[in-house]
Design an enzyme around this catalytic site. Structure first.
Site, PDB file in Angstrom:
ATOM      1  N   CYS A 150       0.771  -1.277  -0.106  1.00  0.00           N
ATOM      2  CA  CYS A 150       0.000   0.016   0.150  1.00  0.00           C
ATOM      3  C   CYS A 150       0.847   1.300  -0.048  1.00  0.00           C
ATOM      4  O   CYS A 150       0.193   2.530  -0.111  1.00  0.00           O
ATOM      5  CB  CYS A 150      -0.986   0.044   1.130  1.00  0.00           C
ATOM      6  SG  CYS A 150      -2.037  -1.518   1.123  1.00  0.00           S
ATOM      7  N   HIS A 188      -2.432   8.052   6.412  1.00  0.00           N
ATOM      8  CA  HIS A 188      -2.885   6.538   5.864  1.00  0.00           C
ATOM      9  C   HIS A 188      -4.100   6.172   6.308  1.00  0.00           C
ATOM     10  O   HIS A 188      -4.783   5.700   5.418  1.00  0.00           O
ATOM     11  CB  HIS A 188      -1.574   5.499   6.392  1.00  0.00           C
ATOM     12  CG  HIS A 188      -1.781   4.179   5.521  1.00  0.00           C
ATOM     13  ND1 HIS A 188      -1.622   4.282   4.061  1.00  0.00           N
ATOM     14  CD2 HIS A 188      -1.951   3.107   5.991  1.00  0.00           C
ATOM     15  CE1 HIS A 188      -1.810   2.898   3.858  1.00  0.00           C
ATOM     16  NE2 HIS A 188      -1.973   2.007   4.855  1.00  0.00           N
ATOM     17  N   GLU A 219      -0.485   4.611  13.778  1.00  0.00           N
ATOM     18  CA  GLU A 219      -0.462   6.033  13.076  1.00  0.00           C
ATOM     19  C   GLU A 219      -0.717   7.174  14.301  1.00  0.00           C
ATOM     20  O   GLU A 219       0.156   7.961  14.241  1.00  0.00           O
ATOM     21  CB  GLU A 219      -1.379   6.194  12.048  1.00  0.00           C
ATOM     22  CG  GLU A 219      -0.849   7.439  11.133  1.00  0.00           C
ATOM     23  CD  GLU A 219      -1.516   7.514   9.771  1.00  0.00           C
ATOM     24  OE1 GLU A 219      -1.050   8.254   8.973  1.00  0.00           O
ATOM     25  OE2 GLU A 219      -2.585   6.627   9.362  1.00  0.00           O
ATOM     26  N   LYS A 236      -9.293   8.092   2.772  1.00  0.00           N
ATOM     27  CA  LYS A 236      -9.796   6.606   2.608  1.00  0.00           C
ATOM     28  C   LYS A 236     -11.373   6.488   3.244  1.00  0.00           C
ATOM     29  O   LYS A 236     -11.765   5.673   2.806  1.00  0.00           O
ATOM     30  CB  LYS A 236      -8.799   5.872   3.320  1.00  0.00           C
ATOM     31  CG  LYS A 236      -7.518   5.637   2.676  1.00  0.00           C
ATOM     32  CD  LYS A 236      -6.872   4.583   3.467  1.00  0.00           C
ATOM     33  CE  LYS A 236      -5.393   4.195   2.615  1.00  0.00           C
ATOM     34  NZ  LYS A 236      -4.504   5.287   2.938  1.00  0.00           N
ATOM     35  N   HIS A 272      -9.375   2.066   0.473  1.00  0.00           N
ATOM     36  CA  HIS A 272      -8.265   1.828   0.358  1.00  0.00           C
ATOM     37  C   HIS A 272      -7.971   1.402  -0.908  1.00  0.00           C
ATOM     38  O   HIS A 272      -8.194   0.351  -1.246  1.00  0.00           O
ATOM     39  CB  HIS A 272      -7.790   0.716   1.428  1.00  0.00           C
ATOM     40  CG  HIS A 272      -6.290   0.830   1.676  1.00  0.00           C
ATOM     41  ND1 HIS A 272      -5.345   1.373   0.834  1.00  0.00           N
ATOM     42  CD2 HIS A 272      -5.534   0.273   2.811  1.00  0.00           C
ATOM     43  CE1 HIS A 272      -4.202   1.211   1.347  1.00  0.00           C
ATOM     44  NE2 HIS A 272      -4.336   0.504   2.565  1.00  0.00           N
ATOM     45  N   PHE A 312       1.671  -3.316   3.957  1.00  0.00           N
ATOM     46  CA  PHE A 312       2.012  -4.982   4.318  1.00  0.00           C
ATOM     47  C   PHE A 312       3.510  -5.159   4.125  1.00  0.00           C
ATOM     48  O   PHE A 312       3.896  -4.918   3.203  1.00  0.00           O
ATOM     49  CB  PHE A 312       1.041  -5.981   3.728  1.00  0.00           C
ATOM     50  CG  PHE A 312      -0.313  -6.289   4.336  1.00  0.00           C
ATOM     51  CD1 PHE A 312      -0.710  -5.279   5.299  1.00  0.00           C
ATOM     52  CD2 PHE A 312      -1.167  -7.156   3.732  1.00  0.00           C
ATOM     53  CE1 PHE A 312      -2.096  -5.341   5.812  1.00  0.00           C
ATOM     54  CE2 PHE A 312      -2.363  -7.156   4.131  1.00  0.00           C
ATOM     55  CZ  PHE A 312      -2.848  -6.286   5.271  1.00  0.00           C
TER      56      PHE A 312
END
Length: 413
Positions: free
Chosen positions: A164, A304, A315, A336, A341, A400
């Site tokens: 991502c 994010h 975060e 998002k 996402h 990831f």
């Protein structure tokens, strides 16, 4: 070496809430959700049944019909976004040095729809029926390759893949090529088209995505106590990066200057963030340091903000680590919440959002943030947008594998 300054002059979003800069920004300001029940395949057997699909996409508006038939949707999105970005930048391809104009494009998954379809062909009809275009339609680098082929761009060309964070890595790399003078112009961005049976099955098995099927538009709820996973989105966003000298020489409108990029790795877990957002904090610190800025100069953070229990908390903790008590005074929204996402395309779309926020002096809302998690207690611009002057901002992308990328942007004075 005298490093050049790198600016953004064109924005081309293909998103679940609007295609083209103006449509996209209008929907962001209004807080419109692009999350709906999945339409691409029979979703009834799946625990999660919602996604943010791109509506009303007509590929022949951007590509020849024959070429489109030999392209995966992810490549179609990348070409469409680039066409929009080039038009927005007012870049005349006949009057630039195409050997100094390159493409770096990110995709976390690549042509997964083609992969799934062709494996089914192989298993049911045999190897002789597999398409000769299977491999080029599947591999992730063809997002960059197809853009270059379509527009005749002969400079540096490759694809980045860091889950991502992929398209933020693409922008960071393109920024460096502009700075060193190895390119005058770069198309940088990302595309994803992963609303497919296998990808959905995988994310469902990992219990990573929301199962709020009864109210799709409420499913993506970053930093909210009721969040239960992210929502898969699709689309693409291309940005036109130029040296400031090149942009000013042709009289281009400049959205923002990229002034820094910070990269780090958690080296902790294949999917979970490091405790306290340790790796994310280091990426933010590196971007701010690389930009020659002080933490006190950052006005805004595009997070994010995925709507996952661990990710949102990590975060939040990372932002507190970097900014201390001032973290509570910096608005930090999540795009998002509206578009889901976009996986490998998320960073590019959110960098575009920062540019538009700077240009319009406005922060879009984080929708669905109705009951904030008590541990996610920063100013996440909940529910209502606001007028706000932005001079310096950062955009976070985490993936990831522990990949962390933060980009620092500054308004041109």
């Amino acid at each position: 070496m005298d490093l050049k300054r790198c600016v953004i002059t064109g924005i081309g979003p293909v998103s679940p809430i609007g295609t083209g800069k103006d449509n996209y920004w209008d929907s962001l300001k209004k807080g419109i959700s692009g999350v709906r029940k999945v339409t691409r395949f029979d979703i009834s057997p799946y625990p999660s049944q919602v996604a943010a699909e791109v509506p009303d996409f007509e590929v022949t508006d951007y590509m020849d019909k024959k070429v489109a038939r030999r392209s995966d949707l992810v490549q179609q999105f990348s070409v469409a976004a680039t066409k929009l970005a080039l038009e927005d930048a007012g870049l005349d391809l006949e009057n630039i040095d195409r050997e100094m104009t390159g493409v770096i494009y990110g995709s976390g998954v690549g042509g997964i729809s083609t992969f799934e379809n062709q494996i089914e062909v192989l298993l049911t009809k045999g190897p002789g029926r597999v398409s000769p275009f299977f491999i080029p339609m599947m591999i992730a680098d063809m997002t960059a390759g197809m853009v270059a082929l379509t527009f005749g761009l002969k400079g540096p060309n490759y694809s980045t893949l860091s889950a991502c964070a992929s398209s933020s890595n693409a922008i960071a790399d393109a920024y460096q090529l502009i700075r060193t003078g190895d390119a005058d112009v770069m198309v940088a961005g990302g595309a994803e088209a992963a609303v497919t049976p296998a990808s959905f099955a995988g994310f469902c098995a990992a219990k990573a995505i929301s199962t709020r099927n009864d109210a799709p538009e409420k499913a993506s709820r970053p930093f909210d106590s009721g969040r239960d996973g992210f929502v898969i989105g699709e689309g693409a966003c291309s940005l036109i990066l130029e040296s400031r000298e090149h942009a000013e020489k042709r009289g281009a409108r400049i959205y923002a200057e990229i002034v820094g990029a910070g990269l780090s790795c958690d080296a902790y877990h294949i999917t979970a963030p490091a405790p306290g957002g340790e790796g994310a904090a280091r990426a933010m610190q590196a971007a701010i340091r690389n930009a020659g800025l002080a933490p006190e100069e950052i006005d805004y953070i595009n997070t994010h903000g995925t709507s996952t229990e661990l990710g949102d908390l990590a975060e939040t903790e990372a932002i507190k680590t970097v900014f201390g008590e001032r973290a509570y005074k910096i608005p930090a929204n999540s795009t998002k919440s509206m578009i889901g996402h976009l996986l490998g395309a998320a960073g590019a779309m959110e960098t575009a959002t920062v540019c538009l926020s700077m240009q319009n002096s406005y922060l879009h809302p984080t929708i669905n943030l109705e009951n904030p998690d008590e541990k996610c207690d920063l100013d996440y611009v909940a529910l209502e947008g606001r007028d706000f002057e932005i001079n310096c901002a950062i955009s976070n992308s985490f993936g990831f594998g522990g990949h962390n990328v933060t980009l620092a942007l500054k308004k041109i004075g």
